[in-house]
Write a protein that holds these residues in place. Sequence first.
Motif, PDB file in Angstrom:
ATOM      1  N   ALA A   1     -55.355 -65.500 -23.445  1.00  0.00           N
ATOM      2  CA  ALA A   1     -56.423 -65.288 -24.530  1.00  0.00           C
ATOM      3  C   ALA A   1     -56.532 -64.141 -25.372  1.00  0.00           C
ATOM      4  CB  ALA A   1     -57.492 -65.867 -23.916  1.00  0.00           C
ATOM      5  N   MET A   2     -56.123 -63.033 -24.645  1.00  0.00           N
ATOM      6  CA  MET A   2     -56.403 -61.893 -25.431  1.00  0.00           C
ATOM      7  C   MET A   2     -54.986 -61.701 -26.111  1.00  0.00           C
ATOM      8  SD  MET A   2     -57.999 -59.048 -22.750  1.00  0.00           S
ATOM      9  CE  MET A   2     -58.122 -57.890 -23.864  1.00  0.00           C
ATOM     10  N   GLY A   3     -53.942 -61.921 -25.693  1.00  0.00           N
ATOM     11  CA  GLY A   3     -52.815 -62.121 -26.326  1.00  0.00           C
ATOM     12  C   GLY A   3     -52.927 -62.626 -27.884  1.00  0.00           C
ATOM     13  N   LEU A   4     -53.425 -63.973 -27.568  1.00  0.00           N
ATOM     14  CA  LEU A   4     -53.663 -64.994 -28.657  1.00  0.00           C
ATOM     15  C   LEU A   4     -54.648 -64.154 -29.721  1.00  0.00           C
ATOM     16  CD1 LEU A   4     -53.839 -67.807 -29.946  1.00  0.00           C
ATOM     17  CD2 LEU A   4     -55.504 -68.559 -28.426  1.00  0.00           C
ATOM     18  N   LEU A   5     -55.476 -63.589 -29.291  1.00  0.00           N
ATOM     19  CA  LEU A   5     -56.626 -62.818 -30.256  1.00  0.00           C
ATOM     20  C   LEU A   5     -55.720 -61.749 -30.887  1.00  0.00           C
ATOM     21  CD1 LEU A   5     -59.900 -63.344 -28.166  1.00  0.00           C
ATOM     22  CD2 LEU A   5     -59.278 -64.175 -30.674  1.00  0.00           C
ATOM     23  N   LEU A   6     -55.171 -60.907 -30.121  1.00  0.00           N
ATOM     24  CA  LEU A   6     -54.635 -59.280 -30.640  1.00  0.00           C
ATOM     25  C   LEU A   6     -53.225 -59.632 -31.154  1.00  0.00           C
ATOM     26  CD1 LEU A   6     -56.175 -57.443 -27.517  1.00  0.00           C
ATOM     27  CD2 LEU A   6     -57.109 -57.639 -29.757  1.00  0.00           C
ATOM     28  N   ARG A   7     -52.629 -60.425 -30.753  1.00  0.00           N
ATOM     29  CA  ARG A   7     -51.435 -60.709 -31.359  1.00  0.00           C
ATOM     30  C   ARG A   7     -50.079 -59.846 -31.073  1.00  0.00           C
ATOM     31  NH1 ARG A   7     -52.736 -64.099 -36.933  1.00  0.00           N
ATOM     32  NH2 ARG A   7     -54.126 -65.528 -35.954  1.00  0.00           N
ATOM     33  N   LYS A   8     -50.547 -58.736 -30.619  1.00  0.00           N
ATOM     34  CA  LYS A   8     -49.538 -57.582 -30.450  1.00  0.00           C
ATOM     35  C   LYS A   8     -49.306 -57.267 -28.891  1.00  0.00           C
ATOM     36  CE  LYS A   8     -49.415 -55.494 -34.895  1.00  0.00           C
ATOM     37  NZ  LYS A   8     -50.420 -56.429 -35.443  1.00  0.00           N
ATOM     38  N   THR A   9     -48.035 -57.300 -28.401  1.00  0.00           N
ATOM     39  CA  THR A   9     -48.010 -57.341 -26.976  1.00  0.00           C
ATOM     40  C   THR A   9     -48.561 -56.074 -26.430  1.00  0.00           C
ATOM     41  OG1 THR A   9     -46.078 -58.642 -27.272  1.00  0.00           O
ATOM     42  CG2 THR A   9     -46.218 -57.632 -25.143  1.00  0.00           C
ATOM     43  N   ALA A  10     -48.205 -54.929 -26.775  1.00  0.00           N
ATOM     44  CA  ALA A  10     -48.549 -53.685 -26.215  1.00  0.00           C
ATOM     45  C   ALA A  10     -49.977 -53.635 -26.185  1.00  0.00           C
ATOM     46  CB  ALA A  10     -48.025 -52.529 -27.062  1.00  0.00           C
ATOM     47  N   LEU A  11     -50.660 -53.841 -27.500  1.00  0.00           N
ATOM     48  CA  LEU A  11     -51.954 -53.545 -27.466  1.00  0.00           C
ATOM     49  C   LEU A  11     -52.901 -54.618 -26.557  1.00  0.00           C
ATOM     50  CD1 LEU A  11     -54.567 -52.517 -29.345  1.00  0.00           C
ATOM     51  CD2 LEU A  11     -54.344 -54.620 -30.707  1.00  0.00           C
ATOM     52  N   ALA A  12     -52.404 -55.793 -26.286  1.00  0.00           N
ATOM     53  CA  ALA A  12     -53.058 -56.874 -25.471  1.00  0.00           C
ATOM     54  C   ALA A  12     -52.865 -56.534 -24.098  1.00  0.00           C
ATOM     55  CB  ALA A  12     -52.510 -58.068 -25.659  1.00  0.00           C
TER      56      ALA A  12
ATOM     57  N   PHE B   1     -46.340 -64.557 -23.622  1.00  0.00           N
ATOM     58  CA  PHE B   1     -45.939 -65.974 -23.528  1.00  0.00           C
ATOM     59  C   PHE B   1     -46.352 -66.270 -25.145  1.00  0.00           C
ATOM     60  CE2 PHE B   1     -46.469 -70.605 -22.222  1.00  0.00           C
ATOM     61  CZ  PHE B   1     -45.233 -70.823 -22.493  1.00  0.00           C
ATOM     62  N   ILE B   2     -47.532 -65.690 -25.547  1.00  0.00           N
ATOM     63  CA  ILE B   2     -47.839 -65.937 -26.832  1.00  0.00           C
ATOM     64  C   ILE B   2     -47.420 -64.959 -27.874  1.00  0.00           C
ATOM     65  CG2 ILE B   2     -50.283 -65.262 -26.388  1.00  0.00           C
ATOM     66  CD1 ILE B   2     -49.180 -68.284 -28.740  1.00  0.00           C
ATOM     67  N   THR B   3     -47.812 -63.707 -27.584  1.00  0.00           N
ATOM     68  CA  THR B   3     -47.556 -62.439 -28.630  1.00  0.00           C
ATOM     69  C   THR B   3     -46.163 -62.444 -28.906  1.00  0.00           C
ATOM     70  OG1 THR B   3     -47.390 -61.086 -26.785  1.00  0.00           O
ATOM     71  CG2 THR B   3     -49.515 -61.119 -27.828  1.00  0.00           C
ATOM     72  N   ASN B   4     -45.148 -62.757 -28.119  1.00  0.00           N
ATOM     73  CA  ASN B   4     -43.696 -62.517 -28.653  1.00  0.00           C
ATOM     74  C   ASN B   4     -43.474 -63.723 -29.783  1.00  0.00           C
ATOM     75  OD1 ASN B   4     -43.064 -60.811 -26.599  1.00  0.00           O
ATOM     76  ND2 ASN B   4     -42.244 -62.074 -25.227  1.00  0.00           N
ATOM     77  N   GLU B   5     -44.145 -64.853 -29.927  1.00  0.00           N
ATOM     78  CA  GLU B   5     -44.054 -65.795 -30.820  1.00  0.00           C
ATOM     79  C   GLU B   5     -44.630 -65.164 -31.795  1.00  0.00           C
ATOM     80  OE1 GLU B   5     -44.137 -69.994 -30.174  1.00  0.00           O
ATOM     81  OE2 GLU B   5     -43.726 -69.693 -28.031  1.00  0.00           O
ATOM     82  N   PHE B   6     -45.725 -64.525 -31.869  1.00  0.00           N
ATOM     83  CA  PHE B   6     -46.399 -63.934 -33.134  1.00  0.00           C
ATOM     84  C   PHE B   6     -45.472 -62.713 -33.821  1.00  0.00           C
ATOM     85  CE2 PHE B   6     -50.709 -65.369 -31.683  1.00  0.00           C
ATOM     86  CZ  PHE B   6     -50.914 -66.044 -32.846  1.00  0.00           C
ATOM     87  N   SER B   7     -45.034 -62.026 -32.761  1.00  0.00           N
ATOM     88  CA  SER B   7     -44.326 -60.664 -33.375  1.00  0.00           C
ATOM     89  C   SER B   7     -42.780 -61.261 -33.834  1.00  0.00           C
ATOM     90  CB  SER B   7     -44.263 -59.707 -32.305  1.00  0.00           C
ATOM     91  OG  SER B   7     -43.443 -60.120 -31.260  1.00  0.00           O
ATOM     92  N   SER B   8     -42.206 -62.034 -33.301  1.00  0.00           N
ATOM     93  CA  SER B   8     -40.685 -62.470 -33.711  1.00  0.00           C
ATOM     94  C   SER B   8     -40.999 -63.421 -34.941  1.00  0.00           C
ATOM     95  CB  SER B   8     -40.033 -62.981 -32.618  1.00  0.00           C
ATOM     96  OG  SER B   8     -40.738 -64.358 -32.363  1.00  0.00           O
ATOM     97  N   GLY B   9     -42.201 -64.116 -35.238  1.00  0.00           N
ATOM     98  CA  GLY B   9     -42.147 -65.126 -36.115  1.00  0.00           C
ATOM     99  C   GLY B   9     -41.888 -66.458 -35.813  1.00  0.00           C
TER     100      GLY B   9
END
Lengths: 305, 258
Positions: free
Chosen positions: B170-181, B82-90
């Motif tokens: 929150a982990m997604g928010l901090l790490l920003r990468k889906t797979a990693l988080a 819900f947050i990392t997809n927004e980071f990775s796609s811009g």
Amino acid sequence: MTFTPVIEVSNLTKRFGDLVAVDGLAFCANSGEVTGFLGPNGSGKSTTLRTIVGLNLPTSGTATINGANYRDLTHPLRSVGAFLDPKSLPKKLRARTYLRVLARSNDIATSRVDDVLDFVGIASVANKRIDEFSLGMTQRLGIAVALLGDPEVLIFDEPMNGLDPDGIRWMRQVFSSLAQEGRTVLVSSHLINEIATCAHHVIVIGRGQLLAQGTVEELTVRVDPSVTFSSLDNAGLVALIEDRGATVTGAGENSVSVSGLDAQQIGELALDARIALTQLVTLRDSLEDSYFELTEKSLDFQVGH
Amino acid sequence: MRGFVSCVSAEWLKLRSFTSTFVALGIFVLLGAGFGALTGWSTHHQWATLQPVQRATFDPLFTSLSGIALGPIALGGLAVGFITNEFSSGYLQGTLLAVPNRTRLIVSKIVVLAAPVALIAVATSYAAALSFNATIGLDHERVVMSQPGVTRSLVLTGLYMALAVTFAFAMGLLLRKTALAVSLFIGIYLAIPVIMQLFPWHWLHAALPYMIGNLGASMVSATTPADGLNAWVATGLLGLYTGALTTFGVVRLRRTSL
């Protein structure tokens, strides 16, 4: 119509680590005008625009809209519409859904969604997912996103990239009519011809610094016009001209090009020396030439000659 | 406040528009309620072979809720994405242009994620207890809703899932990468407690009740587990972890150029 400064960038500097992307930049964009924001790739245009809309925090200086920081606006889409990057559209959502999400986020009437879809001409494909859109449709959706809240200020970053000539002409007309309605329109481009015909005011930057700003006419004459003449004694006249500190920029079989003196001064020199002129022409540079001249030294990557 | 309400409404529409939301929630409900039925059926058939000590300590409620332990795995990906997809796609850029107040945006996202998850988890835990009762048969110990602690347990199951998805978010928010988080979240949830048990050190084992999964078990169970924490202490601790991680994520996002 009064032109008041709406977007004000003042002494703006933005560093990313060691890289200085924007370096002490200052300019205004006025209401009722299309302001063209020009510079080569990597000159800091996008960084500046992103700072104006609060995506970047300035290292120093300010970038305000009607005196306010974008990040402090509660429902920014109602006063500022910006489309900076096609990547900022969610590919997996349908175009109409995305506009409805944005409308809800800023308390904008849902009826605006269909209004802007109609206006940019993509109503018939609005239920498609954004990743099915062509580049041209994506750019039109970007305009729809910016116009959704009927804002007084519009900011676009290279909106004409990938558009066909029809699309470019349509977009120029859109920008001009938005400005005629009294709105403030700031449009960046690295291709001057894209916006020369619709911009009232042009700002040219290179390496993050202001190189020039003014109306299209002012920028066109800023660069020394060159004068070409032919006379019955070219060599004699050149000697006189060089005595006056002007330089010869080119010599053909019969004609000579000079910069540093205008046509009237050359005519007077020839009259004083009793040399008969057979031709005397001022060649005014196009805005594109001025632009190349201004930005030449600031290019990061140059093709070797 | 006005801005907050419109932001919640927008994020809610967005979350509902992704098919993956319903897939993840569907898997969670199926696992939760399905495990209730499965554990009831399995207990019914294996009761005769159980040791006397196993029969004595048999906890029908806790057994019926075994599927809840898989909840964070089913929902973690949804929360992170819900947050990392927004980071990775811009796409986050477009969101921030509409909602430049980043604290407001993140809190809204957490609300639309955690509130429905909490409600669905409470309903799922009820469904799990009821389907457990349906399959275990009348001659075995069943979940009695009126027993002390049972309602608290079902409600805290909802709260546990809400906190777990917020932690993953929150982990997604901090790490920003889906797979990693996602991998790191599942690692913290599943792998670390197992690894801790492999070492023969007593002090390390003493830390086990403070791991997310064990805190969750304390919250879900109607009685305090022998080597676990009190349900309210566990709730407070998990809330503290989640709050700290989220605050860190928000502060960092506010200072980022993006």
